[in-house]
Write an enzyme that holds these catalytic residues in place. Structure first.
Site, short mmCIF file in Angstrom:
data_model
loop_
_atom_site.label_atom_id
_atom_site.label_comp_id
_atom_site.label_asym_id
_atom_site.label_seq_id
_atom_site.Cartn_x
_atom_site.Cartn_y
_atom_site.Cartn_z
N THR A 1 -55.09 69.98 -66.52
CA THR A 1 -55.37 68.55 -66.65
C THR A 1 -56.88 68.29 -66.60
OG1 THR A 1 -55.16 66.43 -65.51
CG2 THR A 1 -54.93 68.38 -64.16
N ASP A 2 -57.29 67.16 -67.16
CA ASP A 2 -58.71 66.78 -67.08
C ASP A 2 -59.12 66.44 -65.65
OD1 ASP A 2 -57.38 64.34 -66.80
OD2 ASP A 2 -58.60 63.27 -68.28
N GLU A 3 -58.12 66.21 -64.77
CA GLU A 3 -58.45 65.81 -63.40
C GLU A 3 -59.14 66.93 -62.63
OE1 GLU A 3 -55.84 63.46 -61.11
OE2 GLU A 3 -55.03 62.41 -62.84
N TYR B 1 -53.42 66.50 -55.69
CA TYR B 1 -52.80 66.90 -56.97
C TYR B 1 -53.81 67.67 -57.82
CZ TYR B 1 -51.77 66.45 -61.96
OH TYR B 1 -51.61 66.71 -63.30
N LYS C 1 -53.80 71.59 -59.13
CA LYS C 1 -53.85 71.97 -60.56
C LYS C 1 -55.07 72.87 -60.80
CE LYS C 1 -51.63 70.82 -63.62
NZ LYS C 1 -50.39 71.40 -64.23
P1 NAD Z 1 -43.30 65.13 -64.99
O1 NAD Z 1 -43.41 64.87 -63.53
O2 NAD Z 1 -42.75 64.08 -65.88
O3 NAD Z 1 -42.43 66.45 -65.24
C1 NAD Z 1 -42.53 67.58 -64.41
C2 NAD Z 1 -41.28 68.44 -64.63
O4 NAD Z 1 -41.44 69.63 -63.86
C3 NAD Z 1 -40.00 67.76 -64.16
O5 NAD Z 1 -38.98 67.93 -65.13
C4 NAD Z 1 -39.64 68.50 -62.87
O6 NAD Z 1 -38.25 68.56 -62.63
C5 NAD Z 1 -40.22 69.88 -63.17
N1 NAD Z 1 -40.54 70.62 -61.93
C6 NAD Z 1 -41.24 70.16 -60.85
N2 NAD Z 1 -41.30 71.14 -59.92
C7 NAD Z 1 -40.65 72.21 -60.41
C8 NAD Z 1 -40.40 73.52 -59.91
N3 NAD Z 1 -40.82 73.90 -58.71
N4 NAD Z 1 -39.72 74.39 -60.69
C9 NAD Z 1 -39.29 74.02 -61.93
N5 NAD Z 1 -39.48 72.78 -62.44
C10 NAD Z 1 -40.17 71.89 -61.69
O7 NAD Z 1 -44.78 65.55 -65.44
P2 NAD Z 1 -45.52 65.38 -66.84
O8 NAD Z 1 -46.29 64.13 -66.82
O9 NAD Z 1 -44.57 65.67 -67.95
O10 NAD Z 1 -46.58 66.58 -66.73
C11 NAD Z 1 -46.26 67.87 -67.22
C12 NAD Z 1 -47.46 68.78 -67.02
O11 NAD Z 1 -48.58 68.25 -67.73
C13 NAD Z 1 -47.92 68.91 -65.57
O12 NAD Z 1 -48.31 70.24 -65.36
C14 NAD Z 1 -49.12 67.98 -65.47
O13 NAD Z 1 -50.02 68.41 -64.47
C15 NAD Z 1 -49.71 68.13 -66.86
N6 NAD Z 1 -50.49 67.00 -67.38
C16 NAD Z 1 -49.94 65.74 -67.36
C17 NAD Z 1 -50.67 64.69 -67.92
C18 NAD Z 1 -50.10 63.27 -67.94
O14 NAD Z 1 -50.82 62.34 -68.29
N7 NAD Z 1 -48.84 63.06 -67.60
C19 NAD Z 1 -51.93 64.91 -68.47
C20 NAD Z 1 -52.46 66.22 -68.44
C21 NAD Z 1 -51.72 67.24 -67.91
O1 DAU Z 2 -55.65 62.58 -66.48
C1 DAU Z 2 -54.48 63.33 -66.53
C2 DAU Z 2 -53.59 62.92 -65.39
O2 DAU Z 2 -53.12 61.60 -65.69
C3 DAU Z 2 -52.41 63.86 -65.18
O3 DAU Z 2 -52.90 65.12 -64.80
C4 DAU Z 2 -51.46 63.32 -64.10
O4 DAU Z 2 -50.30 64.14 -64.02
C5 DAU Z 2 -51.04 61.92 -64.50
O5 DAU Z 2 -50.23 61.36 -63.48
C6 DAU Z 2 -52.26 61.03 -64.74
O6 DAU Z 2 -52.98 60.77 -63.51
P1 DAU Z 2 -53.57 59.31 -63.16
O7 DAU Z 2 -53.74 59.23 -61.71
O8 DAU Z 2 -54.74 58.98 -64.02
O9 DAU Z 2 -52.32 58.42 -63.70
P2 DAU Z 2 -51.57 57.17 -63.07
O10 DAU Z 2 -50.63 56.71 -64.12
O11 DAU Z 2 -51.04 57.41 -61.71
O12 DAU Z 2 -52.74 56.09 -62.95
C7 DAU Z 2 -53.53 55.71 -64.07
C8 DAU Z 2 -54.60 54.75 -63.56
O13 DAU Z 2 -53.97 53.54 -63.15
C9 DAU Z 2 -55.36 55.26 -62.35
O14 DAU Z 2 -56.72 54.85 -62.43
C10 DAU Z 2 -54.68 54.58 -61.17
C11 DAU Z 2 -54.25 53.26 -61.77
N1 DAU Z 2 -53.02 52.69 -61.19
C12 DAU Z 2 -51.91 53.47 -61.12
C13 DAU Z 2 -50.74 53.01 -60.59
C14 DAU Z 2 -49.52 53.89 -60.48
C15 DAU Z 2 -52.99 51.37 -60.76
O15 DAU Z 2 -54.01 50.64 -60.84
N2 DAU Z 2 -51.82 50.89 -60.25
C16 DAU Z 2 -50.70 51.66 -60.12
O16 DAU Z 2 -49.66 51.15 -59.61
#
Ligand code: NAD
Ligand code: DAU
Length: 349
Positions: free
Chosen positions: A124-126, A149, A153
């Site tokens: 992730t970019d985080e 988190y 990662k």
């Molecule tokens: P999500 O929470 O929707 O999905 C995670 C999945 O992993 C779920 O289906 C869960 O059941 C499974 N899981 C969790 N723990 C597990 C374990 N111990 N064994 C097997 N399965 C397990 O998450 P997402 O948003 O789809 O993110 C997927 C990946 O992409 C993550 O690695 C996250 O860090 C990365 N990522 C997410 C974003 C974003 O914006 N959502 C951006 C960049 C990277």
């Molecule tokens: O940047 C990639 C990441 O993006 C992924 O690695 C993570 O898995 C994914 O959850 C996401 O992280 P963020 O923390 O950026 O996403 P989130 O949707 O939780 O929040 C987006 C922005 O909105 C952040 O600045 C926090 C803010 N926020 C979030 C929630 C849930 C609010 O202001 N109110 C809220 O209730």
């Protein structure tokens, strides 16, 4: 190709499975997922009957289970499985270290022993921390994660790097910005705004709401992962951004407009501790080496997403309601009202 996808019952993993099955008809996929609160088989309802997709319920920390999965002639792995929500990691980081660090280590070890030819780690970019105004992180920028988190990662990301340097294990690491689109669990900001606005509930905006995220439509992330799986270079990191930076409060306003709901729903609440102010990536490397560029304009992606949530109230009910409600209660100490009637009426209430 025989592919293992971990976390394929979650948001991005399930969209990636749909993408692969549509784009590569001869491929077969083993989907290893523990089905935590954010993973659900309803998310896979449209691919459930496809013989090329096999679901295996299991934990990536369970070495025996992982060995079983990798002993079936698997060629490549795309590893999504993770605890993914920053706010939850602030409440309790234990599961994040376990799954994201130790689970990744278990997968890397077993995959290496099994002679897997390609291992794509979805990082992730985080991991870079907060981007100073006017700057974009490149793949060479130092890692400075700020939440538990992000730190977990970064641990996985660095372990993968070490497996390449130490063992020449063919790892590729991707670092993508914030995804949005269908099947995202409604604890995340965009689906949280949609679902709460539909209920006429207040929308919590953290701090001043001027934190900036770069939003990418989930299918654009999937096309990048497809390109990397086939043509990425081993041992490399690829940033994946959309150049689509918006302050949070502006995102919330746009969604309220699309839903015809009042801005008075916006409620500024206490900021997230350690909240990163801005994420911004330079993705020229992916563009130059892979010819990848995201193709979904933000207006179009956001409209598609809102429409998807409006027409999939049943999914939301089944997948999200219980876990989301108890989580929200823990976070804000309040009782949640019902999602059901409003969504069942297509958001018209
Ligand atoms: P999500 O929470 O929707 O999905 C995670 C999945 O992993 C779920 O289906 C869960 O059941 C499974 N899981 C969790 N723990 C597990 C374990 N111990 N064994 C097997 N399965 C397990 O998450 P997402 O948003 O789809 O993110 C997927 C990946 O992409 C993550 O690695 C996250 O860090 C990365 N990522 C997410 C974003 C974003 O914006 N959502 C951006 C960049 C990277
Ligand atoms: O940047 C990639 C990441 O993006 C992924 O690695 C993570 O898995 C994914 O959850 C996401 O992280 P963020 O923390 O950026 O996403 P989130 O949707 O939780 O929040 C987006 C922005 O909105 C952040 O600045 C926090 C803010 N926020 C979030 C929630 C849930 C609010 O202001 N109110 C809220 O209730």
């Amino acid at each position: 190709m025989k592919l293992v996808v971990t976390g394929g019952a979650g948001f991005i993993g399930s969209n990636f499975i749909r993408y692969v099955l549509a784009k590569h008809p001869p491929y077969s996929i083993l989907n290893l997922d523990k089905l935590t609160y954010s993973g659900n088989l309803h998310t896979l309802r449209d691919v459930g009957a496809d013989a090329r997709h096999t679901f295996v319920r299991g934990d990536i920390c369970d070495r025996r289970k992982v060995q079983e999965v990798f002993s079936t002639g698997v060629e490549a792995v795309v590893h999504f499985a993770a605890e993914s929500h920053v706010d939850r990691s602030i409440m309790d980081s234990a599961a994040f270290v376990k799954t994201n660090v130790l689970g990744t280590q278990c997968l890397l070890d077993v995959a290496r022993q099994a002679g897997i030819k390609r291992f794509v780690l979805v990082s992730t970019d985080e991991v870079y921390g907060s981007a100073p105004a006017g700057e974009k992180f490149t793949e060479e920028s130092p890692l400075a994660p700020n939440s538990p988190y992000a730190a977990s990662k970064a641990g996985a990301d660095l372990l993968a790097r070490a497996y390449f340097r130490t063992y020449r294990f063919p790892v590729i690491i991707t670092r993508c910005t914030n995804n949005y689109g269908p099947y995202q669990y409604p604890e995340k900001f965009i689906p949280l705004i949609i679902t709460r606005a539909l209920e006429g509930q207040d929308i919590p905006v953290y701090g001043d709401g001027l934190q900036v995220r770069d939003w990418i439509y989930v299918m654009d992330h999937c096309t990048a992962l497809g390109a990397i799986l086939h043509n990425g270079r081993e041992g490399q990191v690829y940033n994946l951004g959309a150049g689509n930076e918006w302050p949070n409060v502006e995102i919330a306003r746009r969604i309220l407009q699309l839903l015809g709901k009042p801005e008075s729903l916006l409620t500024f609440v206490q900021d997230r501790p350690g909240h990163d102010r801005r994420y911004a990536l330079n993705s020229e490397k992916a563009e130059k080496e892979l010819g990848w560029v995201p193709s979904t304009p933000f207006e179009e992606g956001l409209k598609k997403t809102v429409d998807w949530y409006l027409s999939n109230g049943d999914w939301l009910q089944r997948v999200a309601a219980r876990g989301y409600r108890s989580y929200y209660r823990k976070q804000y100490g309040r009782r949640e009202a019902t999602l059901a009637e409003i969504l069942d009426q297509g958001g018209k209430k």
